[in-house]
Write an enzyme that holds these catalytic residues in place. Structure first.
Site, PDB file in Angstrom:
ATOM      1  N   GLU A  19     -13.077 -30.784 -18.124  1.00 22.00           N
ATOM      2  CA  GLU A  19     -13.480 -31.895 -17.256  1.00 22.00           C
ATOM      3  C   GLU A  19     -14.864 -31.557 -16.727  1.00 22.00           C
ATOM      4  O   GLU A  19     -15.004 -30.718 -15.841  1.00 22.00           O
ATOM      5  CB  GLU A  19     -12.492 -32.044 -16.092  1.00 22.00           C
ATOM      6  N   GLY A  74     -15.796 -28.275 -14.171  1.00 22.28           N
ATOM      7  CA  GLY A  74     -17.086 -27.744 -13.734  1.00 22.28           C
ATOM      8  C   GLY A  74     -18.220 -28.360 -14.529  1.00 22.28           C
ATOM      9  O   GLY A  74     -18.092 -29.450 -15.094  1.00 22.28           O
ATOM     10  N   SER A  75     -19.320 -27.622 -14.588  1.00 24.61           N
ATOM     11  CA  SER A  75     -20.526 -28.158 -15.215  1.00 24.61           C
ATOM     12  C   SER A  75     -20.423 -28.136 -16.748  1.00 24.61           C
ATOM     13  O   SER A  75     -19.680 -27.338 -17.323  1.00 24.61           O
ATOM     14  CB  SER A  75     -21.726 -27.319 -14.782  1.00 24.61           C
ATOM     15  N   THR A  76     -21.221 -28.977 -17.356  1.00 16.85           N
ATOM     16  CA  THR A  76     -21.258 -29.048 -18.817  1.00 16.85           C
ATOM     17  C   THR A  76     -21.736 -27.716 -19.394  1.00 16.85           C
ATOM     18  O   THR A  76     -21.220 -27.242 -20.410  1.00 16.85           O
ATOM     19  CB  THR A  76     -22.174 -30.211 -19.242  1.00 16.85           C
ATOM     20  N   GLY A 125     -18.959 -25.305 -19.159  1.00 10.12           N
ATOM     21  CA  GLY A 125     -17.918 -25.831 -20.045  1.00 10.12           C
ATOM     22  C   GLY A 125     -18.116 -25.379 -21.486  1.00 10.12           C
ATOM     23  O   GLY A 125     -17.161 -25.056 -22.204  1.00 10.12           O
ATOM     24  N   LYS A 168      -8.284 -19.741 -11.080  1.00 10.72           N
ATOM     25  CA  LYS A 168      -9.489 -19.123 -10.508  1.00 10.72           C
ATOM     26  C   LYS A 168     -10.191 -20.253  -9.752  1.00 10.72           C
ATOM     27  O   LYS A 168     -10.832 -21.107 -10.348  1.00 10.72           O
ATOM     28  CB  LYS A 168     -10.379 -18.599 -11.634  1.00 10.72           C
ATOM     29  N   GLU A 178     -27.097 -35.107 -14.056  1.00 10.29           N
ATOM     30  CA  GLU A 178     -26.263 -35.160 -12.855  1.00 10.29           C
ATOM     31  C   GLU A 178     -26.974 -34.428 -11.718  1.00 10.29           C
ATOM     32  O   GLU A 178     -27.238 -33.230 -11.820  1.00 10.29           O
ATOM     33  CB  GLU A 178     -24.940 -34.472 -13.184  1.00 10.29           C
ATOM     34  N   CYS A 221     -17.780 -35.602  -9.442  1.00  8.10           N
ATOM     35  CA  CYS A 221     -18.097 -35.746 -10.872  1.00  8.10           C
ATOM     36  C   CYS A 221     -18.200 -37.224 -11.243  1.00  8.10           C
ATOM     37  O   CYS A 221     -19.023 -37.620 -12.052  1.00  8.10           O
ATOM     38  CB  CYS A 221     -17.044 -35.068 -11.713  1.00  8.10           C
TER      39      CYS A 221
HETATM   40  P1  NAD Z   1     -19.707 -24.591 -12.383  1.00 10.18           P
HETATM   41  O1  NAD Z   1     -19.609 -24.926 -13.814  1.00 10.18           O
HETATM   42  O2  NAD Z   1     -20.877 -23.816 -11.901  1.00 10.18           O
HETATM   43  O3  NAD Z   1     -18.441 -23.749 -11.906  1.00 10.18           O
HETATM   44  C1  NAD Z   1     -17.124 -24.215 -12.127  1.00 10.18           C
HETATM   45  C2  NAD Z   1     -16.188 -23.042 -12.146  1.00 10.18           C
HETATM   46  O4  NAD Z   1     -16.527 -22.216 -13.254  1.00 10.18           O
HETATM   47  C3  NAD Z   1     -16.253 -22.155 -10.905  1.00 10.18           C
HETATM   48  O5  NAD Z   1     -14.969 -21.709 -10.582  1.00 10.18           O
HETATM   49  C4  NAD Z   1     -17.115 -20.996 -11.381  1.00 10.18           C
HETATM   50  O6  NAD Z   1     -16.870 -19.811 -10.677  1.00 10.18           O
HETATM   51  C5  NAD Z   1     -16.685 -20.878 -12.828  1.00 10.18           C
HETATM   52  N1  NAD Z   1     -17.653 -20.233 -13.711  1.00 10.18           N
HETATM   53  C6  NAD Z   1     -19.008 -20.174 -13.584  1.00 10.18           C
HETATM   54  N2  NAD Z   1     -19.536 -19.468 -14.598  1.00 10.18           N
HETATM   55  C7  NAD Z   1     -18.508 -19.069 -15.381  1.00 10.18           C
HETATM   56  C8  NAD Z   1     -18.417 -18.323 -16.591  1.00 10.18           C
HETATM   57  N3  NAD Z   1     -19.496 -17.827 -17.192  1.00 10.18           N
HETATM   58  N4  NAD Z   1     -17.198 -18.143 -17.141  1.00 10.18           N
HETATM   59  C9  NAD Z   1     -16.084 -18.650 -16.557  1.00 10.18           C
HETATM   60  N5  NAD Z   1     -16.117 -19.338 -15.401  1.00 10.18           N
HETATM   61  C10 NAD Z   1     -17.313 -19.561 -14.821  1.00 10.18           C
HETATM   62  O7  NAD Z   1     -19.543 -25.973 -11.630  1.00 10.18           O
HETATM   63  P2  NAD Z   1     -19.594 -26.248 -10.088  1.00 10.18           P
HETATM   64  O8  NAD Z   1     -20.998 -26.138  -9.645  1.00 10.18           O
HETATM   65  O9  NAD Z   1     -18.566 -25.428  -9.397  1.00 10.18           O
HETATM   66  O10 NAD Z   1     -19.083 -27.759 -10.027  1.00 10.18           O
HETATM   67  C11 NAD Z   1     -19.916 -28.826 -10.235  1.00 10.18           C
HETATM   68  C12 NAD Z   1     -19.694 -29.422 -11.588  1.00 10.18           C
HETATM   69  O11 NAD Z   1     -18.306 -29.714 -11.774  1.00 10.18           O
HETATM   70  C13 NAD Z   1     -20.389 -30.740 -11.746  1.00 10.18           C
HETATM   71  O12 NAD Z   1     -21.022 -30.783 -12.992  1.00 10.18           O
HETATM   72  C14 NAD Z   1     -19.263 -31.750 -11.693  1.00 10.18           C
HETATM   73  O13 NAD Z   1     -19.530 -32.960 -12.334  1.00 10.18           O
HETATM   74  C15 NAD Z   1     -18.163 -31.012 -12.316  1.00 10.18           C
HETATM   75  N6  NAD Z   1     -16.861 -31.593 -11.950  1.00 10.18           N
HETATM   76  C16 NAD Z   1     -16.186 -32.313 -12.895  1.00 10.18           C
HETATM   77  C17 NAD Z   1     -14.975 -32.910 -12.581  1.00 10.18           C
HETATM   78  C18 NAD Z   1     -14.219 -33.696 -13.605  1.00 10.18           C
HETATM   79  O14 NAD Z   1     -13.021 -33.887 -13.422  1.00 10.18           O
HETATM   80  N7  NAD Z   1     -14.836 -34.166 -14.666  1.00 10.18           N
HETATM   81  C19 NAD Z   1     -14.454 -32.769 -11.293  1.00 10.18           C
HETATM   82  C20 NAD Z   1     -15.170 -32.033 -10.357  1.00 10.18           C
HETATM   83  C21 NAD Z   1     -16.386 -31.437 -10.705  1.00 10.18           C
END
Ligand code: NAD
Length: 479
Positions: free
Chosen positions: A246, A224-226, A229, A171, A375, A280
């Protein structure tokens, strides 16, 4: 409205009844409509992966490696198209997008090379027993990805998973769906069997939630975000499947007085403006030895003021943020910050619209304040000073995150001492590897997540070890 971006399920484009808009962050204009997959598409994709996986896994590693190699070649053969799609979706400068295509191809090449020497072990249990381990794929792995490095995140999740014989359902992030779909199409052309790599586009709340709670996946990977996560971890617990998370970071550059500032300054600037700070592992905190603090802050801010800004497609050093929502978020952080804004500090109006924020340096921030702890995900660097080495370590470790860190010093003993004391997943000495390093195991500690991607560790992360114990008769019973 006609849908421009379909899902890709079981080797075919699949257009859904519902769609959402893909917005160009460089202009705020509409790129096109994207299929909004729901529970039905997730379930169809997972079943396709389940059906195709055993035959794929039964192939020799050499045959799977050949396919991965061909995927890598086809990605490189489409650099122009893939980098344009990525730059338009994310707003990132086109040369950064070209680099992302190359890194994406490199993941498939790296796992093509490593899978053939990914061995099990033999375990000595004495005469009468032959014992060995084998690394078996989970089966079907689900991946939910972020928007900041779409192709790199896609490849680092998919390449090791399929190398080890899994089927995958991805996804991609809502904002950046197009390269995932295109690479899945290229992978099919490269000989990957239909059903092994599926992409279901859509929103987090609907499509992402359907994937993370699906009873049809055996492991879930999330970038994605904490905050999200945590939801994914709860869903994985409910399904009793393992998760690799991650998450975010607040990574420090720790600069001692004996550091080579000619190396430090460009690296510090690059690692906070790269991808507009939406990395990130961005170097978002500058911890400086008090004796060189003023000099370094002045040099970094002077360098930030030289940064070129514009639409990704025009290849500036700094492009827009991903969305107006993200722009508002960055602005709120900066407006609420303690400390002194040395340079930047505000959004930028441009002739082409879009969501731009000036490269920003805030000095003298309270280490416990929000801007020093959380962040921001924008081109915003916060600086603070330290006296002793122990104070540097304490400040570096004093956030909830623990992704990466850099130690800048000419003293080798200090470099080792400090590296050992840092609670992070990667440490760089006299360099800083934001987002690079296909070979390097990558992942965080504390609230930056758990599990590892990249490197040979990703082969372990996508498999489960089976031990086989064979009892061997002591004497032959027949001639
Ligand atoms: P996000 O958590 O908003 O979204 C990430 C993904 O999760 C997207 O595909 C989104 O559609 C999906 N998502 C959102 N809500 C969901 C839910 N309730 N259930 C299942 N999936 C859901 O993050 P973002 O804004 O897309 O990305 C930014 C964040 O990602 C930052 O915190 C960044 O640090 C982190 N990030 C981490 C790494 C790493 O390897 N550690 C790499 C890149 C980005």
């Amino acid at each position: 409205m006609a849908i421009q971006t379909p899902c890709f399920i079981d080797g075919a484009d699949v257009t859904t009844d519902r769609s959402y808009d893909n917005i160009d962050p460089s202009t705020g204009g509409l790129i096109g409509a994207v299929s909004l997959g729901g529970r039905a598409e997730i379930s169809r994709a997972a079943r396709a992966a389940r059906t195709a996986q055993p035959a794929w896994n039964a192939l020799s590693p050499q045959r799977r490696a050949d396919v991965l190699d061909e995927i890598s070649r086809r990605i490189l053969g489409n650099v122009d198209e893939l980098s344009r799609l990525e730059s338009e979706d994310t707003g990132k400068p086109i040369s950064q997008a070209v680099n992302d295509v190359r890194v994406c191809a490199r993941y498939f090449q790296f796992y093509s090379r490593t899978i053939e020497s990914f061995y099990g072990a033999t375990i000595p249990m004495g005469e009468g027993f032959e014992v060995f381990t084998s690394n078996e794929p989970y089966g079907v792995i689900g991946h939910i990805l972020a928007w900041n490095y779409p192709m790199q995140l896609f490849a680092r999740a998919v390449a090791p998973a399929i190398a080890t014989g899994n089927g995958v359902v991805v996804k991609p992030a809502d904002e950046t769906p197009r390269t995932a779909v295109r690479i899945a199409q290229l992978a099919l052309e490269a000989g990957l069997p239909a059903g092994i790599l599926n992409v279901v586009t859509g929103t987090g709340a609907e499509t992402g939630a359907a994937l993370s709670s699906s009873p049809d996946v055996d492991q879930i990977g999330f970038v994605g975000s904490t905050e999200v996560g945590r939801l994914i971890a709860a869903s994985a617990a409910e399904q009793l499947v393992p998760a690799v998370l991650e998450l975010g970071g607040k990574s420090p550059h720790i600069v001692f007085a004996d550091a080579d500032l000619d190396e430090v300054v460009p690296t510090v600037v690059k690692t906070i403006i790269q991808n507009a700070g939406q990395t990130c592992s961005a170097g978002s905190r500058l911890l400086v030895d008090r004796r060189i603090h003023h000099e370094l802050v002045a040099r970094v801010s002077a360098s930030m003021e030289q940064v070129t800004i514009g639409r990704g497609i025009d290849d500036p050093e700094l492009g827009p943020l991903i969305s107006t929502k993200q722009l508002g978020r960055v602005e709120d952080y900066v407006n609420g910050a303690s400390g002194t804004v040395v340079t930047g500090g505000s959004r930028l109006e441009t002739e082409f619209g879009g969501s731009y924020f000036a490269p920003t340096l805030i000095d003298g921030v309270d280490p416990l304040s929000k801007i020093a702890q959380e962040e921001v995900f924008g081109p915003v660097l916060v600086a603070m000073d330290f006296g002793q080495e122990t104070e540097a370590i304490e400040k570096a470790n004093a956030t909830d995150y623990g992704l990466i860190a850099a130690v800048w010093t000419a003293d080798i003993d200090r470099a080792f001492r400090v590296s050992r004391a840092l609670r992070v997943g990667q440490v760089f000495v006299n360099n800083f590897g934001a987002s690079g390093g296909v070979e390097l195991p990558f992942g965080g500690v504390k609230k930056s997540g758990y599990g590892r991607e990249k490197g040979v560790e990703a082969l372990l992360a996508t498999t489960q070890t089976k031990a086989t114990v064979v009892k061997v008769a002591r004497s032959t019973s027949s001639p």
